[in-house]
Write a protein that holds these residues in place. Sequence first.
Motif, mmCIF file in Angstrom:
data_model
loop_
_atom_site.group_PDB
_atom_site.id
_atom_site.type_symbol
_atom_site.label_atom_id
_atom_site.label_comp_id
_atom_site.label_asym_id
_atom_site.label_seq_id
_atom_site.Cartn_x
_atom_site.Cartn_y
_atom_site.Cartn_z
ATOM 1 N N GLU A 88 0.847 -1.197 0.000
ATOM 2 C CA GLU A 88 0.000 0.000 0.000
ATOM 3 C C GLU A 88 0.881 1.244 0.000
ATOM 4 O O GLU A 88 1.983 1.239 0.541
ATOM 5 N N LEU A 89 0.365 2.320 -0.571
ATOM 6 C CA LEU A 89 1.052 3.609 -0.585
ATOM 7 C C LEU A 89 0.312 4.558 0.343
ATOM 8 O O LEU A 89 -0.921 4.633 0.322
ATOM 9 N N CYS A 90 1.062 5.263 1.187
ATOM 10 C CA CYS A 90 0.478 6.176 2.161
ATOM 11 C C CYS A 90 1.048 7.575 1.948
ATOM 12 O O CYS A 90 2.268 7.735 1.788
ATOM 13 N N PHE A 91 0.177 8.590 1.935
ATOM 14 C CA PHE A 91 0.607 9.984 1.817
ATOM 15 C C PHE A 91 -0.501 10.873 2.359
ATOM 16 O O PHE A 91 -1.685 10.500 2.358
ATOM 17 N N ASP A 92 -0.105 12.031 2.849
ATOM 18 C CA ASP A 92 -1.053 13.007 3.418
ATOM 19 C C ASP A 92 -1.914 12.375 4.518
ATOM 20 O O ASP A 92 -3.098 12.722 4.688
ATOM 21 N N GLY A 93 -1.345 11.432 5.258
ATOM 22 C CA GLY A 93 -2.057 10.840 6.379
ATOM 23 C C GLY A 93 -3.098 9.810 6.018
ATOM 24 O O GLY A 93 -3.882 9.395 6.880
ATOM 25 N N ARG A 94 -3.111 9.357 4.745
ATOM 26 C CA ARG A 94 -4.098 8.369 4.329
ATOM 27 C C ARG A 94 -3.415 7.281 3.500
ATOM 28 O O ARG A 94 -2.412 7.529 2.825
ATOM 29 N N THR A 95 -3.950 6.073 3.579
ATOM 30 C CA THR A 95 -3.440 4.980 2.772
ATOM 31 C C THR A 95 -4.236 4.894 1.473
ATOM 32 O O THR A 95 -5.425 5.217 1.432
ATOM 33 N N LEU A 96 -3.576 4.458 0.416
ATOM 34 C CA LEU A 96 -4.228 4.196 -0.869
ATOM 35 C C LEU A 96 -4.014 2.724 -1.183
ATOM 36 O O LEU A 96 -2.878 2.268 -1.325
ATOM 37 N N THR A 97 -5.101 1.968 -1.274
ATOM 38 C CA THR A 97 -5.033 0.518 -1.388
ATOM 39 C C THR A 97 -5.813 0.049 -2.606
ATOM 40 O O THR A 97 -6.941 0.508 -2.830
ATOM 41 N N TYR A 98 -5.212 -0.869 -3.373
ATOM 42 C CA TYR A 98 -5.832 -1.392 -4.590
ATOM 43 C C TYR A 98 -6.002 -2.907 -4.453
ATOM 44 O O TYR A 98 -5.099 -3.607 -4.002
ATOM 45 N N PRO A 145 -7.977 6.636 6.652
ATOM 46 C CA PRO A 145 -7.055 7.342 7.550
ATOM 47 C C PRO A 145 -6.005 6.384 8.095
ATOM 48 O O PRO A 145 -6.346 5.309 8.617
ATOM 49 N N ARG A 146 -4.764 6.757 7.978
ATOM 50 C CA ARG A 146 -3.660 5.820 8.193
ATOM 51 C C ARG A 146 -3.695 5.135 9.557
ATOM 52 O O ARG A 146 -3.717 3.899 9.644
ATOM 53 N N GLU A 147 -3.686 5.905 10.645
ATOM 54 C CA GLU A 147 -3.514 5.290 11.959
ATOM 55 C C GLU A 147 -4.713 4.444 12.372
ATOM 56 O O GLU A 147 -4.526 3.290 12.797
ATOM 57 N N PRO A 148 -5.966 4.916 12.248
ATOM 58 C CA PRO A 148 -7.093 4.029 12.601
ATOM 59 C C PRO A 148 -7.141 2.761 11.739
ATOM 60 O O PRO A 148 -7.451 1.673 12.247
ATOM 61 N N TYR A 149 -6.830 2.920 10.452
ATOM 62 C CA TYR A 149 -6.873 1.759 9.559
ATOM 63 C C TYR A 149 -5.815 0.732 9.940
ATOM 64 O O TYR A 149 -6.107 -0.476 10.020
ATOM 65 N N LEU A 150 -4.578 1.170 10.196
ATOM 66 C CA LEU A 150 -3.521 0.225 10.551
ATOM 67 C C LEU A 150 -3.775 -0.408 11.920
ATOM 68 O O LEU A 150 -3.497 -1.592 12.122
ATOM 69 N N ARG A 151 -4.311 0.373 12.855
ATOM 70 C CA ARG A 151 -4.656 -0.218 14.152
ATOM 71 C C ARG A 151 -5.726 -1.298 13.978
ATOM 72 O O ARG A 151 -5.680 -2.347 14.640
ATOM 73 N N TRP A 152 -6.675 -1.058 13.097
ATOM 74 C CA TRP A 152 -7.720 -2.038 12.819
ATOM 75 C C TRP A 152 -7.120 -3.300 12.193
ATOM 76 O O TRP A 152 -7.470 -4.414 12.579
#
Length: 409
Positions: free
Chosen positions: A240-250, A273-280
Amino acid sequence: MMTLLYLLLLPMLSGIGMLGLGPALMAGRAGAAHVVLLLSGLLLPLRGLMYLLLARRRGNRPGRMSVLLAAVELLLGAGLLLLPQLSVRLFAVVVAVYLTLLVTVEAVNAILYGRMRRWGAFFPAMAAAAGGTGLFVLIVFVPALRDAALRYTAALLLTVFGTGLVCDVLALTIRSRRVRRVLGSIRVALPDLMSLFLPQRTADVLPRAPLGPVPQQGTEEFELLFQTSAHGIGLVGHCELCFDGRTLTYGAYDPAHQRLLRTVGAGIVFSAPREPYLRWCIGTHHRRVISYSLRLPPAQAAQLRAELERFRQTLSPWQPEALPEDCFAGRLRRLGGVRFWRVQRGPYATYFIPTINCVSLTNELLEKTDIGRTVMLGLKTPGAYLDLLEREYLAGNPAVTARRVYDRI
């Protein structure tokens, strides 16, 4: 010292040996095939054992899957060394099985590219499928030509991967950016079968840290994430690519459009949103996340953002409200702040796990940066791309500024 051995000495010696054996095999030199098998028997278990030793030295407990893979590689290596006559037949079987997989993948690629009218990709896929089929027929059904077919196949693969390994080492040791870009343009990734479970092994080796706030804020800073887990498809990993505090997933997250045993599906993109998503992911799905922080020169960062904007032009909003709770997107939509799109046109409108996947998209987006584009023969695996990032980080590439492993600790 062991890291230096893995990073420089082992790839250089392997690459030089491959380049020397390739012409010998083509010329039919006696004993060359047995030398290839001997080297395979020695090198096959070495990578797995080095990962286990590195994990122990760094205070980590290797996962059961890493131990199992290392044991299997050790047994295969011993078989190649102790059973030379059986090894030649076993090599023929392995090549035949791999060709079956490769021909199937390329045939599906050709069908997908033909439906999308991407003729520039359709004809190479058809040629690869036809060539692989012809080679399969020679190996399986024409015993008189079997040895020659195996020799030439092995020679070609040795030459390609040997050149890639030598160029990798030179790119790591030469500091000139111009030279690095030239060498990077002919970078060849690890063979797909060697890199398949590399994310899981890398997560075993590296120090683990709790997930913290987003490590990048500027427009020139990005993050590449590799998720891995100990079970199922998560063993192979996901990029995944992450920028501006958000992940982009395909991926293929719409179960209504999945077919061919869920290997083909509609291309779906989500941003979370990066941190809530990764914690999940870490807490709910027991994932481990390997993170590489990237800081690109302003011109390259602008180029990457332009590529991302062009990719966004191919997307249209997609609403997963009707999806059941037992599918990934159905659970993810409850996280909050997640936006979904469907790829409507272009090469990523259809997702195909082995080749048109998260790795091929990331590789294309980062092609014109200091990370460069990697040639991946056969399957496009997250492990092959992770190996590239790991080498660049250890070599001191200024574009790769940090490396972390996020886990529950």
